[in-house]
Design an enzyme around this catalytic site. Structure first.
Site, PDB file in Angstrom:
ATOM      1  N   GLU A   1      94.055 -26.881  27.673  1.00  0.00           N
ATOM      2  CA  GLU A   1      94.108 -28.334  27.510  1.00  0.00           C
ATOM      3  C   GLU A   1      94.281 -28.723  26.045  1.00  0.00           C
ATOM      4  OE1 GLU A   1      90.528 -29.948  29.062  1.00  0.00           O
ATOM      5  OE2 GLU A   1      90.805 -29.113  31.081  1.00  0.00           O
TER       6      GLU A   1
ATOM      7  N   ASP B   1      81.223 -12.861  24.967  1.00  0.00           N
ATOM      8  CA  ASP B   1      80.260 -11.769  25.070  1.00  0.00           C
ATOM      9  C   ASP B   1      80.141 -11.303  26.520  1.00  0.00           C
ATOM     10  OD1 ASP B   1      78.110 -10.221  23.653  1.00  0.00           O
ATOM     11  OD2 ASP B   1      76.818 -11.256  25.086  1.00  0.00           O
TER      12      ASP B   1
END
Length: 552
Positions: A268, A217
């Site tokens: 990751e 957002d």
């Protein structure tokens, strides 16, 4: 027909480059508890319908703990579910079922601000100026001899000043805090390492639960120009598109360091987890900076969403989009509707401008007839789904839902409506709970018939139960278009424009499919012998507000 320049998408096979992603606005999708507000259990109960529709992923607007002053975009706890939507167990159940059905799960993340009820902000109010607790937010002393003037002249996206003054326990006036949105949404200070580390933790919390990505957002916010200078504007900022004016609160270079850090966290994890930017910036060459290889994967294409239903304008924005995103190795995204804008069948058919963020209501001139809106909405959708790249759908558009314009004032809940004292209608009209069954309470949205916003009577005829099995329905049209998009590899095809078409007509080839959109031209005879894939045509003539796909 002659052809012009071709656009060739990247050859990478990542799912997100071609995905159709379906936005779920949780409070308006499906309510299992019967309290009139949609919830996670309701979403789980309806996932089969989305798998049958043919989308690749779902994106959920916020469901976190929140006082709901801005429908969940005022987050009080980023790592728990608000009781109105259920529990973390309900989230896990929903996510597991989605993955069983082959649907990836993207969740909203709201990093620009917290709720004023967040623990951090409560601590800030209880602490002194200059304290570490206040340093998480943007607190400033006021101007003037007594500090009674706001630190600068910035205005809130929702209307009114972007600053609110706080008071000490003894009632004495204190500092001011910045809130680019509602007064209950204080902006975080992203120069603070504690803030950055906390959001690393939040991202990992949801990645560890198996989410496939985040819709970010206000991704052009967060960083503010140093010293927070005044900015003279002709009118209040009425949308997050203030970046176009050079406003010091939007699209500052500092945001890119944040997204590089987030990308490192996401990378990751395996499985092509993604970041999608809600970045209201233009031109598209600038928006593409958000999706460089070490930042986000996608950015919502707002210039396309806000384009007029005009053949020349559409060709320009399509060209600009493909060129800008291809230049950084990212896919173009295409979107027509979401929870912040007037639904596209209505918006594209209005005879007057529709300012972003203002909304429309019963007094708005130029509201189209239902048949006009449905026809133009389908034509726009079919054009969009033919374009190479990834596409976003907003819940209910597969039913042909129009904007609801006759919500009573006392039922409206958007902060924009209240902060402008009814001057702007706000976004409630695109957030009305969607209909599932014509003969059930709340049209199948809630077992008790309760709805947090009132549904119009017309919802009965647009309910999914009425459209299932009807080959002429909007629902059947969406299913067929999504099936053919996959079958013919249109999302990975090469787009080549067709020249020498009549005024008001747009045409291109993508892979083995020819796409012709009669936006506003005269009825156009189609070549004989064409294999029409999907259009809704009854004859071999293409009328205005109609798009056709033909197999070459």
């Amino acid at each position: 027909m002659s052809t012009a320049a071709a656009h060739r998408p990247a050859a990478d096979a990542e799912w997100w480059r071609t995905a159709v992603i379906y936005q779920i606005y949780p409070r308006s999708f499906a309510d299992a508890s019967g309290d009139g507000i949609g919830d996670l259990a309701g979403i789980t109960s309806r996932l089969d319908a989305l798998a049958a529709l043919g989308v690749d992923a779902i994106w959920l607007s916020p469901f976190y703990v929140s006082p709901q002053h801005d429908a969940g975009y005022d987050v009080a706890d980023f790592t728990d579910v608000d009781p109105v939507f259920g529990t973390l167990d309900d989230f896990d159940t929903m996510s597991e079922r989605a993955h069983e059905l082959g649907l990836r799960v993207i969740v909203d993340i709201v990093p620009n601000h917290t709720s004023s009820e967040h623990t951090w902000f409560k601590q800030a109010l209880a602490s002194a100026a200059g304290s570490p607790e206040r340093a998480r937010y943007i607190f400033r002393d006021g101007r003037g001899d007594d500090g009674s003037e706001a630190p600068n002249n910035w205005q809130s996206v929702f209307g009114g000043p972007a600053w609110t003054r706080v008071h000490r326990e003894d009632g004495a006036p204190d500092q001011w805090y910045l809130h680019l949105f509602d007064v209950t949404q204080p902006d975080l200070d992203w120069t603070n390492e504690e803030v950055r580390a906390e959001f690393d933790r939040i991202l990992r919390f949801w990645l560890d639960r198996g989410v496939d990505g985040f819709r970010v957002d206000v991704a052009h916010g967060l960083a503010k120009e140093a010293n927070l200078p005044d900015f003279e504007i002709a009118d209040d900022i009425d949308s997050m598109a203030g970046a176009q004016t050079g406003h010091p609160a939007w699209a500052q270079e500092g945001v890119h360091d944040i997204w590089r850090r987030w990308r490192a966290v996401v990378d990751e994890y395996g499985g092509d987890r993604i970041l999608t930017a809600e970045a209201w910036v233009s031109p598209l060459t600038r928006m593409a900076q958000w999706v460089r290889p070490d930042e986000m994967h996608q950015a919502f294409n707002f210039p396309y969403l806000m384009s007029k239903w005009d053949s020349a304008a559409l060709r320009t924005v399509i060209d600009d989009s493909l060129e800008a995103f291809e230049a950084v190795g990212a896919p173009s995204t295409w979107v027509l509707s979401n929870h912040d804008v007037v639904r596209h069948p209505t918006r594209l058919s209005l005879t007057v401008p529709s300012p972003q963020g203002h909304g429309i209501g019963p007094d708005t001139p130029g509201i189209p007839e239902a048949d006009t809106a449905v026809r133009r909405g389908r034509a726009a959708t079919q054009l969009m789904l033919a374009l190479p790249g990834s596409a976003y759908l907003y819940q209910g558009e597969e039913l042909g839902l129009p904007e609801v314009t006759d919500i009573p004032g006392d039922a409206r809940q958007d902060p924009t409506w209240h902060r402008t004292e009814g001057e702007r209608y706000g976004r409630d009209g695109c957030r009305v709970p969607i209909p599932w069954s014509s003969d059930s309470p709340a049209y199948g949205f809630s077992p008790t018939g309760l709805t947090w916003l009132p549904q119009p009577d017309a919802w009965a005829g647009l309910a999914r139960s009425e459209q299932e099995g009807d080959e002429g329905s909007t629902l059947s049209f969406y299913k067929e278009a999504l099936r053919l998009r996959r079958e013919h590899g249109m999302a990975t095809g090469t787009l080549t424009w067709i020249e020498d078409l009549p005024e008001g007509v747009l045409g291109f080839t993508v892979g083995a499919v020819t796409v012709i959109a009669n936006v506003s031209g005269d009825p156009l005879p189609l070549p004989d012998g064409q294999n029409i894939l999907v259009s809704g045509l009854a004859t071999g003539t293409l009328p205005p507000d109609t798009t056709v796909w033909m197999l070459r």
